[in-house]
Design a protein around this motif. Structure first.
Motif, PDB file in Angstrom:
ATOM      1  N   VAL A 168       0.839  -1.202   0.000  1.00 53.69           N
ATOM      2  CA  VAL A 168       0.000   0.000   0.000  1.00 53.69           C
ATOM      3  C   VAL A 168       0.877   1.256   0.000  1.00 53.69           C
ATOM      4  O   VAL A 168       0.620   2.214  -0.739  1.00 53.69           O
ATOM      5  CB  VAL A 168      -0.976  -0.048   1.208  1.00 53.69           C
ATOM      6  N   GLU A 169       1.928   1.255   0.788  1.00 53.13           N
ATOM      7  CA  GLU A 169       2.828   2.422   0.825  1.00 53.13           C
ATOM      8  C   GLU A 169       3.498   2.628  -0.533  1.00 53.13           C
ATOM      9  O   GLU A 169       3.677   3.759  -0.982  1.00 53.13           O
ATOM     10  CB  GLU A 169       3.882   2.254   1.938  1.00 53.13           C
ATOM     11  N   GLU A 170       3.841   1.529  -1.192  1.00 52.44           N
ATOM     12  CA  GLU A 170       4.454   1.626  -2.525  1.00 52.44           C
ATOM     13  C   GLU A 170       3.470   2.282  -3.505  1.00 52.44           C
ATOM     14  O   GLU A 170       3.850   3.169  -4.278  1.00 52.44           O
ATOM     15  CB  GLU A 170       4.838   0.212  -3.005  1.00 52.44           C
ATOM     16  N   ALA A 171       2.209   1.856  -3.432  1.00 55.76           N
ATOM     17  CA  ALA A 171       1.191   2.409  -4.339  1.00 55.76           C
ATOM     18  C   ALA A 171       0.953   3.892  -4.054  1.00 55.76           C
ATOM     19  O   ALA A 171       0.880   4.710  -4.975  1.00 55.76           O
ATOM     20  CB  ALA A 171      -0.109   1.616  -4.198  1.00 55.76           C
ATOM     21  N   ILE A 172       0.855   4.233  -2.787  1.00 52.06           N
ATOM     22  CA  ILE A 172       0.580   5.633  -2.425  1.00 52.06           C
ATOM     23  C   ILE A 172       1.736   6.532  -2.871  1.00 52.06           C
ATOM     24  O   ILE A 172       1.520   7.623  -3.413  1.00 52.06           O
ATOM     25  CB  ILE A 172       0.289   5.757  -0.910  1.00 52.06           C
ATOM     26  N   ALA A 173       2.959   6.048  -2.714  1.00 53.79           N
ATOM     27  CA  ALA A 173       4.126   6.825  -3.166  1.00 53.79           C
ATOM     28  C   ALA A 173       4.074   7.048  -4.680  1.00 53.79           C
ATOM     29  O   ALA A 173       4.626   8.017  -5.190  1.00 53.79           O
ATOM     30  CB  ALA A 173       5.416   6.108  -2.778  1.00 53.79           C
ATOM     31  N   GLY A 218       1.405   7.726  -6.306  1.00 49.67           N
ATOM     32  CA  GLY A 218       0.313   8.645  -6.638  1.00 49.67           C
ATOM     33  C   GLY A 218      -1.067   8.001  -6.683  1.00 49.67           C
ATOM     34  O   GLY A 218      -2.049   8.618  -7.092  1.00 49.67           O
ATOM     35  N   ILE A 219      -1.164   6.751  -6.222  1.00 45.01           N
ATOM     36  CA  ILE A 219      -2.462   6.064  -6.196  1.00 45.01           C
ATOM     37  C   ILE A 219      -3.311   6.636  -5.048  1.00 45.01           C
ATOM     38  O   ILE A 219      -2.806   6.802  -3.934  1.00 45.01           O
ATOM     39  CB  ILE A 219      -2.266   4.542  -5.973  1.00 45.01           C
ATOM     40  N   THR A 220      -4.572   6.911  -5.327  1.00 46.42           N
ATOM     41  CA  THR A 220      -5.441   7.470  -4.281  1.00 46.42           C
ATOM     42  C   THR A 220      -6.639   6.570  -3.969  1.00 46.42           C
ATOM     43  O   THR A 220      -7.384   6.821  -3.038  1.00 46.42           O
ATOM     44  CB  THR A 220      -5.973   8.853  -4.703  1.00 46.42           C
ATOM     45  N   GLU A 221      -6.838   5.530  -4.765  1.00 45.67           N
ATOM     46  CA  GLU A 221      -7.958   4.617  -4.519  1.00 45.67           C
ATOM     47  C   GLU A 221      -7.430   3.187  -4.430  1.00 45.67           C
ATOM     48  O   GLU A 221      -6.898   2.650  -5.407  1.00 45.67           O
ATOM     49  CB  GLU A 221      -8.956   4.721  -5.676  1.00 45.67           C
ATOM     50  N   LEU A 222      -7.544   2.614  -3.244  1.00 44.87           N
ATOM     51  CA  LEU A 222      -7.023   1.265  -3.003  1.00 44.87           C
ATOM     52  C   LEU A 222      -8.185   0.288  -3.043  1.00 44.87           C
ATOM     53  O   LEU A 222      -9.134   0.431  -2.262  1.00 44.87           O
ATOM     54  CB  LEU A 222      -6.340   1.194  -1.635  1.00 44.87           C
ATOM     55  N   ILE A 223      -8.127  -0.667  -3.949  1.00 44.90           N
ATOM     56  CA  ILE A 223      -9.229  -1.617  -4.111  1.00 44.90           C
ATOM     57  C   ILE A 223      -8.727  -3.003  -3.685  1.00 44.90           C
ATOM     58  O   ILE A 223      -7.864  -3.586  -4.341  1.00 44.90           O
ATOM     59  CB  ILE A 223      -9.700  -1.642  -5.578  1.00 44.90           C
ATOM     60  N   VAL A 244      -1.907  -3.239 -10.443  1.00 46.40           N
ATOM     61  CA  VAL A 244      -2.171  -4.418  -9.617  1.00 46.40           C
ATOM     62  C   VAL A 244      -0.903  -4.702  -8.825  1.00 46.40           C
ATOM     63  O   VAL A 244       0.187  -4.743  -9.405  1.00 46.40           O
ATOM     64  CB  VAL A 244      -2.537  -5.661 -10.469  1.00 46.40           C
ATOM     65  N   LEU A 245      -1.053  -4.843  -7.518  1.00 46.95           N
ATOM     66  CA  LEU A 245       0.106  -5.165  -6.678  1.00 46.95           C
ATOM     67  C   LEU A 245      -0.193  -6.428  -5.873  1.00 46.95           C
ATOM     68  O   LEU A 245      -1.227  -6.492  -5.189  1.00 46.95           O
ATOM     69  CB  LEU A 245       0.416  -4.033  -5.685  1.00 46.95           C
ATOM     70  N   LEU A 246       0.679  -7.403  -5.989  1.00 43.36           N
ATOM     71  CA  LEU A 246       0.561  -8.602  -5.160  1.00 43.36           C
ATOM     72  C   LEU A 246       1.454  -8.396  -3.941  1.00 43.36           C
ATOM     73  O   LEU A 246       2.680  -8.321  -4.061  1.00 43.36           O
ATOM     74  CB  LEU A 246       0.996  -9.852  -5.941  1.00 43.36           C
ATOM     75  N   ALA A 247       0.790  -8.281  -2.790  1.00 41.80           N
ATOM     76  CA  ALA A 247       1.527  -7.886  -1.584  1.00 41.80           C
ATOM     77  C   ALA A 247       2.551  -8.932  -1.160  1.00 41.80           C
ATOM     78  O   ALA A 247       3.494  -8.608  -0.427  1.00 41.80           O
ATOM     79  CB  ALA A 247       0.544  -7.614  -0.454  1.00 41.80           C
TER      80      ALA A 247
END
Ligand code: UTP
Length: 292
Positions: free
Chosen positions: A42-47, A49-54, A129-132
């Motif tokens: 999630v931190e990687e996505a937010i960095a 510029g992602i603002t909507e986490l699904i 798409v991010l696989l945690a």
């Protein structure tokens, strides 16, 4: 041009390689030192510029929703005890400007099916798409893998799959791509196949858990039949889409740890333990003493 503001986190897998740890808790809540795997992603996505986490969740995944939600009792107890540093950590798991959306995958029918479950929320936008369970550790001061892929999408407007070279004997564990050279670290994908035996693998470039996908993927996923392992595979839908849409492969520079496997998870734990501000030095001394 549409910016990438949405990221899908498929977290509905069974995590069978980690049983019994994953019997009642999701694999994505396993911790590396003091943060669950999902928070790193999630931190990687937010960095980036992602603002909507699904989050595409399944049974036993309540802990993920709770983790990104307000924890009233805990917060008021920390406040009463004047533990402001800890309160800060709890309240700032994600910034207020970021939205979390949860969708249930009714049965673990495969990664492709999990991504398809996000269709009503993604709509016709390109998305990440991010696989945690694939932890990506960028070099200090360098943009993370999702940031790099989002920037590449802005230039090329093509779907992108993150790849890395693996030993030939491991091709049967990954989606394997074929491509033609395009730019530094970037190829134009010409083929992709899920978990080929080493003698049938088109290359040793393996897909890691980061993708930027054009929303056209959904119509291909809807037509994808069960594939390898009896699951609806994202790889198979990408292979079909590739006939009509361009795809790039991006050879990322971050260190990748497969935290869905016990060994990868242990390696990531040791690496992050050594890097940890609070305990790193002592942990290093401990490991050193163990060896001598
Ligand atoms: P994995 O292949 O690692 O499967 O899924 P898994 O079930 O999580 O773990 P094992 O193999 O049983 O140990 C890759 C990613 O796809 C998600 C998983 O949560 C993981 O992030 N996934 C997989 C889903 O969301 N739904 C599925 O039906 C399958």
């Amino acid at each position: 041009m549409k910016k990438i503001t949405k990221a899908v986190f498929p977290v509905a897998g069974l995590g069978s390689r980690f049983l019994p740890a994953t019997k009642a808790q999701p694999k994505e809540m396993l911790t590396l030192v003091d943060k669950p795997l999902i928070q790193y992603a999630v931190e990687e996505a937010i960095a980036a510029g992602i603002t909507e986490l699904i989050f595409v969740t399944g049974r036993n995944k309540r802990a993920i929703e709770d983790h990104f939600d307000t924890a009233y009792e805990l917060e008021s107890e920390l406040e009463a005890a004047n533990k402001t540093a800890l309160l800060d950590i709890v309240q700032n798991v994600i910034p207020k400007s970021v939205t979390c959306i949860y969708i249930r995958q009714p049965a673990a029918l495969g990664l492709g099916h999990a991504v398809l479950c996000a269709k009503p929320v993604v709509g016709d936008n390109p998305f990440a798409v991010l696989l945690a369970d694939d932890l990506m550790l960028a070099e200090l001061g360098h943009p993370n893998t999702t940031e790099q892929m989002v920037a590449l999408y802005a230039q090329e407007q093509a779907s992108i799959v993150a790849v890395q070279n693996v030993p030939l004997v491991q091709t049967n564990q990954y989606g394997i791509v074929r491509g033609v050279s395009y730019k530094d670290h970037i190829e134009r994908m010409t083929g992709i196949v899920e978990k080929p035996a080493s003698n049938a693998a088109p290359s040793t470039l393996a897909v890691a858990g980061r993708y930027i996908l054009n929303s056209a993927i959904f119509s291909y996923l809807e037509r994808t039949e069960k594939g390898s392992g009896g699951e609806i595979q994202l790889t198979d839908a990408i292979a079909a889409m590739l006939k009509d849409h361009p795809y790039l492969t991006y050879r990322f520079s971050a260190m990748r740890y497969d935290c869905g496997s016990k060994l990868g998870y242990l390696k990531a734990s040791v690496t992050l333990g050594l890097l940890h501000r609070e305990v790193g030095e002592e942990f290093k001394a401990f490991l050193h003493n163990m060896q001598s």
